[in-house]
Design a protein around this motif. Structure first.
Motif, mmCIF file in Angstrom:
data_model
loop_
_atom_site.group_PDB
_atom_site.id
_atom_site.type_symbol
_atom_site.label_atom_id
_atom_site.label_comp_id
_atom_site.label_asym_id
_atom_site.label_seq_id
_atom_site.Cartn_x
_atom_site.Cartn_y
_atom_site.Cartn_z
ATOM 1 N N TYR A 1 -5.400 2.492 5.931
ATOM 2 C CA TYR A 1 -5.416 3.706 5.110
ATOM 3 C C TYR A 1 -5.646 4.973 5.936
ATOM 4 O O TYR A 1 -6.026 6.010 5.389
ATOM 5 C CB TYR A 1 -6.513 3.591 4.046
ATOM 6 C CG TYR A 1 -6.252 2.526 3.020
ATOM 7 C CD1 TYR A 1 -5.325 2.720 2.005
ATOM 8 C CD2 TYR A 1 -6.920 1.303 3.068
ATOM 9 C CE1 TYR A 1 -5.075 1.735 1.062
ATOM 10 C CE2 TYR A 1 -6.685 0.312 2.133
ATOM 11 C CZ TYR A 1 -5.757 0.535 1.131
ATOM 12 O OH TYR A 1 -5.511 -0.446 0.202
ATOM 13 N N THR B 1 -5.871 3.004 -4.815
ATOM 14 C CA THR B 1 -5.338 1.849 -4.104
ATOM 15 C C THR B 1 -5.740 0.571 -4.811
ATOM 16 O O THR B 1 -6.286 0.602 -5.913
ATOM 17 C CB THR B 1 -5.794 1.843 -2.644
ATOM 18 O OG1 THR B 1 -5.053 0.838 -1.931
ATOM 19 C CG2 THR B 1 -7.285 1.550 -2.519
ATOM 20 N N SER C 1 1.114 3.984 -3.068
ATOM 21 C CA SER C 1 0.806 5.388 -2.778
ATOM 22 C C SER C 1 1.933 6.300 -3.252
ATOM 23 O O SER C 1 1.695 7.350 -3.861
ATOM 24 C CB SER C 1 0.577 5.562 -1.274
ATOM 25 O OG SER C 1 0.352 6.917 -0.960
ATOM 26 N N VAL D 1 0.837 -1.199 0.000
ATOM 27 C CA VAL D 1 0.000 0.000 0.000
ATOM 28 C C VAL D 1 0.876 1.255 0.000
ATOM 29 O O VAL D 1 0.603 2.228 -0.726
ATOM 30 C CB VAL D 1 -0.955 -0.007 1.216
ATOM 31 C CG1 VAL D 1 -1.624 1.349 1.397
ATOM 32 C CG2 VAL D 1 -2.008 -1.096 1.046
#
Length: 431
Positions: free
Chosen positions: A329, A306, A296, A292
């Motif tokens: 998140y 995402t 990002s 993740v």
């Protein structure tokens, strides 16, 4: 029904011990008349699997022997109509000896002749093909005959060059099981074709289950071209490789260094560009966070984007890793809030085992325990994958992350907030 001679005392395979001969009547007929005679005699012709009902005559190459069924003791046993066919053509009826050997019998017949049924629950003849390897799961009651079983399976299956037996449960850390070679060569590096892809791997050092090919294909069909997929326990790539080949962008991980090595090999073998498949070699929970973060940063940390799917194909313990999604998140919540329209949060596909009579309830309770909040039934689906053992089934629970999950607080953090003296949970490696 014909069967090979019983050899219940055999501990080392002796192929010569399975010879059997019997006599049958045969009609001598010119070669050109064989087909017509067979039609006339119909069901009285010898009908045994894998055995021709026509033999060569020892005295003349122009004459053939049409063999009659083994229970006929004399020509008078034929109906008058069929006997008339033989008589009118002046065909001679002789005795013919049929000789059968080891090559004639099936693996099932040979093993029934060797293994006494009063000593075992059942005779094994099934196995899973993994390229040139026949993989068996023999029960302990069959161990006295395990090498004979392996040799018979090897003899009777021409594409098999190695027969192996699983001798323990899957390794708890690197997802492979210990095995022994029962017969054939010891080369465990094999190649399997699945979903129009080629997979190479060392079967003794990684996990592969050919019985899951339908499940692999089912999930890959749900991924759309240019979507982003995070494969947490990727193995050698049964989800990641065909998805990447389809045009999906996949971040794929496995803790086992051997699986990671063969995943990269299979990426190259199937000519998948680096931009389509990004391999990792991390702990499962650590990988979820790292993937993740990497995505990002790749997007520039300015817009919300995402993964569309997370795949968690580790049915024994994958549910226990769901806590990694809680608050995953939280640092990107402002980007999510600013997005218009609101984007969909990722779908999680988590494989698991259950022994419960109420699988849906059992799985839901375990998922919600580890992720810390209930999932939305309207966006979830429970799919039965297969039965793996008596009263043990494999399922895949698919659900979409909710804002409470994605931006919430982890179970450990909530425990710490409620009881500051509580020690933090020790980081656990993927299994």
């Amino acid at each position: 029904m014909l069967a090979p001679p019983a050899q219940h005392g055999m501990t080392v395979l002796n192929r010569e011990a399975f010879k059997l001969s019997f006599q049958t009547l045969a009609v001598r007929v010119p070669a050109k008349g064989v087909t017509q005679l067979q039609k006339s005699l119909q069901k009285d012709v010898l009908l045994l699997p894998r055995l021709r009902s026509v033999a060569n005559d020892p005295d003349s190459k122009d004459i053939k022997l049409v063999l009659l069924r083994e229970d006929l003791t004399n020509i008078e046993s034929l109906t008058s109509e069929k006997k008339k066919v033989v008589d009118e053509q002046g065909l001679a009826v002789v005795h013919h000896t049929v000789e059968l050997g080891y090559d004639y019998w099936t693996a099932d017949q040979i093993l029934h002749a060797i293994i006494p049924l009063d000593k075992v629950k059942e005779i094994p003849t099934s196995f899973t093909n993994v390229g040139h390897i026949a993989h068996m799961n023999l029960r302990e009651d069959l161990y006295p005959w395990k090498h004979i079983i392996g040799q018979v399976i090897l003899d009777k299956n021409k594409t098999v060059t190695s027969v192996v037996n699983k001798i323990n449960n899957i390794d708890t850390k690197f997802r492979f099981f210990e095995m022994e070679v029962l017969a054939g060569d010891k080369n465990m590096v094999t190649e399997v074709k699945e979903s129009n892809c080629r997979f190479q791997f060392d079967f003794s050092k990684v996990y592969w289950n050919s019985r899951l090919h339908t499940e692999h294909e089912r999930l890959v069909k749900e991924f759309q071209k240019e979507q982003l997929v995070c494969d947490v326990f990727a193995g050698v790539g049964p989800f990641a490789v065909p998805a990447s080949k389809k045009g999906v962008n996949v971040y794929a991980n496995d803790l086992n260094p051997e699986s990671y090595r063969w995943l990269k090999n299979n990426k190259a073998l199937n000519k998948i560009p680096d931009s389509r498949l990004m391999p990792y070699n991390l702990d499962g929970a650590e990988f979820i966070q790292q993937a993740v973060k990497d995505l990002s940063e790749k997007q520039g940390n300015t817009t919300w984007r995402t993964f569309d799917h997370f795949v968690m194909n580790l049915p024994d313990t994958a549910i226990e890793f769901l806590g990694a999604f809680t608050g995953l998140y939280k640092d990107q919540k402002a980007l999510y809030d600013a997005a218009d329209p609101k984007p969909l949060l990722p779908m999680v596909h988590c494989h698991c085992f259950t022994k419960s009579d109420e699988p849906a309830k059992d799985i839901a309770e375990r998922v919600e325990h580890y992720i810390g909040s209930p999932y939305d039934p309207a966006t979830s689906k429970l799919h039965f994958v297969r039965n793996v053992a008596p009263k043990k089934d494999m399922y895949c629970i698919s659900f979409r992350l909710t804002p409470a999950m994605a931006f919430g607080t982890s179970i450990e953090k909530r425990k710490q907030d409620s009881d500051p003296s509580s020690p933090p949970t020790t980081k656990r490696q993927a299994v």
